[in-house]
Structure formats: structure tokens, C-alpha cells
Design a protein around this motif. Structure first.
Motif, mmCIF file in Angstrom:
data_model
loop_
_atom_site.group_PDB
_atom_site.id
_atom_site.type_symbol
_atom_site.label_atom_id
_atom_site.label_comp_id
_atom_site.label_asym_id
_atom_site.label_seq_id
_atom_site.Cartn_x
_atom_site.Cartn_y
_atom_site.Cartn_z
ATOM 1 N N PHE A 12 3.717 9.852 -9.826
ATOM 2 C CA PHE A 12 2.922 10.072 -11.032
ATOM 3 C C PHE A 12 2.357 11.490 -11.054
ATOM 4 N N ASN A 13 1.764 11.919 -9.936
ATOM 5 C CA ASN A 13 1.172 13.260 -9.869
ATOM 6 C C ASN A 13 2.221 14.347 -10.033
ATOM 7 N N ALA A 14 3.394 14.159 -9.446
ATOM 8 C CA ALA A 14 4.474 15.137 -9.590
ATOM 9 C C ALA A 14 4.938 15.222 -11.048
ATOM 10 N N LYS A 15 5.065 14.076 -11.689
ATOM 11 C CA LYS A 15 5.482 14.059 -13.095
ATOM 12 C C LYS A 15 4.421 14.707 -13.974
ATOM 13 N N LEU A 16 3.167 14.417 -13.696
ATOM 14 C CA LEU A 16 2.079 15.008 -14.465
ATOM 15 C C LEU A 16 2.086 16.538 -14.319
ATOM 16 N N ASP A 17 2.262 17.024 -13.099
ATOM 17 C CA ASP A 17 2.348 18.476 -12.860
ATOM 18 C C ASP A 17 3.483 19.091 -13.653
ATOM 19 N N PHE A 18 4.649 18.418 -13.680
ATOM 20 C CA PHE A 18 5.816 18.898 -14.415
ATOM 21 C C PHE A 18 5.500 18.985 -15.913
ATOM 22 N N ILE A 19 4.880 17.934 -16.438
ATOM 23 C CA ILE A 19 4.535 17.905 -17.865
ATOM 24 C C ILE A 19 3.561 19.018 -18.207
ATOM 25 N N LYS A 20 2.556 19.213 -17.364
ATOM 26 C CA LYS A 20 1.573 20.273 -17.624
ATOM 27 C C LYS A 20 2.218 21.646 -17.627
ATOM 28 N N THR B 185 0.829 -1.202 0.000
ATOM 29 C CA THR B 185 0.000 0.000 0.000
ATOM 30 C C THR B 185 0.865 1.253 0.000
ATOM 31 N N LEU B 186 1.881 1.273 0.839
ATOM 32 C CA LEU B 186 2.788 2.426 0.897
ATOM 33 C C LEU B 186 3.522 2.605 -0.425
ATOM 34 N N ASN B 187 3.910 1.500 -1.064
ATOM 35 C CA ASN B 187 4.569 1.582 -2.370
ATOM 36 C C ASN B 187 3.629 2.152 -3.424
ATOM 37 N N VAL B 188 2.378 1.719 -3.427
ATOM 38 C CA VAL B 188 1.397 2.241 -4.381
ATOM 39 C C VAL B 188 1.215 3.744 -4.173
ATOM 40 N N LEU B 189 1.072 4.161 -2.929
ATOM 41 C CA LEU B 189 0.879 5.589 -2.647
ATOM 42 C C LEU B 189 2.093 6.410 -3.065
ATOM 43 N N GLU B 190 3.275 5.860 -2.889
ATOM 44 C CA GLU B 190 4.501 6.548 -3.329
ATOM 45 C C GLU B 190 4.501 6.684 -4.852
#
Length: 94
Positions: free
Chosen positions: A82-90, A72-77
Motif C-alpha cells: 500500500f505504501n509503495a503504491k501510494l508513493d508511486f501515485i504521489k 501478521t506477516l501478511n498484513v505487514l506485507e
């Protein structure tokens, strides 16, 4: 394969696992205790296993909860990454 649970439910599980009560988890998450209980109950139903031993005063992880917490902790990490990379791409394309 369809996921039967949400990322938010995994967050609630991980936070509750670090706490000794659903009330403490609720405070950490900024949601109500009934919302924590409902989320955990729905997650347990979706997974088909109990994650916590419950007493009137505290919660502890079951063997199943212990076994699933690390993943679970690995999935959340991974979701955070993913969200950080998406923000960077946007930002790069605006």
C-alpha cells in the motif's frame, strides 16, 4: 469495526517473534527494550490473548502467537505494498 491495535505493534510482534528475546527485538527495531515490552503487552491486551511465553532469558511464541504470526506477516506485507503504491501515485501526480 475499530482496530484495537496499531501497525507498529504488529511490526514489533513480528520482529520479536523472529528473536529469542525482547532485547534482541529492540536492537533490530532501534527502540528500547521497555518500549518493546510495552508494545507487546498492549497488543496482547487489545487482542485478549498471550502471544509469548516469557522466561527470564528468552521468549517463545504461544500457540496463539504461532497462529497469528502468518496473518501478521501478511498484513505487514500488504501495508508495505500500500505504501509503495501510494508513493508511486504521489510521484506521478507531482
Amino acid at each position: 469495526m475499530t482496530m484495537k491495535f496499531s501497525i507498529d505493534q504488529l511490526r514489533v510482534f513480528a520482529t520479536a517473534a523472529k528473536s529469542d528475546s525482547f532485547g534482541a527485538a529492540a536492537l533490530d527495531l532501534g527502540i528500547s527494550q521497555p518500549a518493546v515490552r510495552k508494545s507487546i503487552s498492549q497488543l496482547e491486551t487489545a487482542l485478549g490473548v498471550e502471544l509469548f511465553n516469557r522466561t527470564r532469558d528468552k521468549i517463545t511464541l504461544t500457540g496463539n502467537g504461532i497462529a497469528l504470526l502468518s496473518d501478521t506477516l501478511n498484513v505487514l506485507e500488504k501495508v508495505e505494498h500500500f505504501n509503495a503504491k501510494l508513493d508511486f501515485i504521489k510521484k506521478a501526480h507531482s
